[in-house]
Write an enzyme that holds these catalytic residues in place. Sequence first.
Site, short mmCIF file in Angstrom:
data_model
loop_
_atom_site.label_atom_id
_atom_site.label_comp_id
_atom_site.label_asym_id
_atom_site.label_seq_id
_atom_site.Cartn_x
_atom_site.Cartn_y
_atom_site.Cartn_z
N GLY A 77 0.85 -1.20 0.00
CA GLY A 77 0.00 0.00 0.00
C GLY A 77 0.88 1.23 0.00
O GLY A 77 2.08 1.14 0.26
N LYS A 78 0.34 2.36 -0.33
CA LYS A 78 1.11 3.60 -0.27
C LYS A 78 0.14 4.77 -0.33
O LYS A 78 -0.98 4.64 -0.83
CB LYS A 78 2.07 3.68 -1.45
CG LYS A 78 3.21 4.64 -1.26
CD LYS A 78 4.39 3.97 -0.60
CE LYS A 78 5.62 4.82 -0.59
NZ LYS A 78 6.83 4.03 -0.36
N GLY A 79 0.57 5.91 0.15
CA GLY A 79 -0.31 7.07 0.09
C GLY A 79 0.41 8.31 0.53
O GLY A 79 1.64 8.39 0.52
#
Length: 427
Positions: free
Chosen positions: A111-113
């Site tokens: 995941g990333k953000g």
Amino acid sequence: MSKSIAKKEKRGMYQNVLHQFNKAADVMNLDPGVRKILGTTQNEIVVHFPAKMDDGSVEVFTGYRVQHNNALGPYKGGLRYHPTVDIDAARALATWMTWKTALAGLPYGGGKGGIQIDPKKYSKGELERITRRFTYALGNNIGPDYDIPAPDVNTNSQIMAWIADTFASNQAPGQRFNSFHVVTGKPVVSGGLEGRDRATGFGVVTTIQKWADLREEDLSNKTYIVQGFGNVGYWASHFMKEKGVKLIGVQDHSGTIYNEDGIDPEELLAYATDNNGGIKGFHKADEYDKDTFFGIDCDIIIPAALGNQITTDNAGMIKAQLVAEGANGPTDTDAEQILLDKGIEIIPDILCNGGGVIGSYFEWLQNKRSEIWKIEDVLIKLQDKLEISFDKVIKTAEKYDIDWRTAAYVVAMERLEQTYTERGVFP
Ligand code: NAD
């Protein structure tokens, strides 16, 4: 074709990832169903949230969290605060995390953000309120056994502490102390891991040493340049110094400097710390042309800043033997082909900077088990895991006669393919 049109036609980061993915999927003949699953992100969360500024006004910010895949475990990956954060960047970075955790053999997905913001424009108090409202807006889309963020560009242990505190404060009282591992990269006193700060840079240098051993090269005769002098760039330089490698050029957001006699990373860090984080004006080096930085005559390049930095505009000028990708996605796919054609080797990001997420995994385990690990043990375990991954990549590259990036993808995707084959697709 005009330059502006040529620029527009450049691939976005996510397209780069898909290009790399499809190349590896073809080589390994990936199962068509798994290919469809891995070629798509699972969840994309976009939040718009307000925060109060110091002058009493209110601003609304946009934050992202993309969850690419969790077949192997909870989503895992950093939060970035930068004006370039958008859905394309978050998708790309989340997808790379899935390959990175799979390659490292961790029980995680990707995941990333982050927030589309220039954090330098905000005070510490404003950044705290922005971070806490972002965490609140994400709600239970993150969680210690569901999606576990970590530091990335312009985020650090202080920001992780605010996230952990905000997340924990919103849990039932009995769950609060059992939820701090919602993030890794926390300050040590607040449950962080000794050595997590240096884990990525240490890992970068571990993979460079593996390359040197493989090619029977003596690192102490080598020179290198580094782009980005933040967490990854500084710590990589610190460990390169321990191996006697000479740093001759550095570039960051503030400027580009060069000294053929060597730049001491510790002196440069002290200077940058007093200079708002920037290297510009360091008195023991000369200013250097920004656009020809990667053309500096050196043996090793460590990109440790943003994505898409080595492109068709500058790949042709590179003279180094090795590019060790501390950053995520620093080399675009066209530039990569130019480098490979010139015989320049690349330690791909998902291998080279994997020390960060391995360190994060150790922190998470330490929290889950209520243990305190010693830094010496952390670094030994980290080195061991990375060396295993490096050897697997080299073996796979030889088996299929492919470049190291594609080989790293194949190792990662074989693991994912196997888990989907074993478990099937529900229902
Ligand atoms: P950081 O915020 O600590 O440092 C970023 C550095 O990049 C700063 O020195 C900044 O000046 C420089 N920079 C920004 N814009 C630039 C530009 N246009 N040109 C040149 N330099 C520029 O971030 P970090 O944690 O060191 O992350 C750097 C890279 O490493 C990112 O690509 C990140 O995704 C990747 N990475 C970080 C970790 C980690 O543990 N922090 C782990 C894996 C990968």
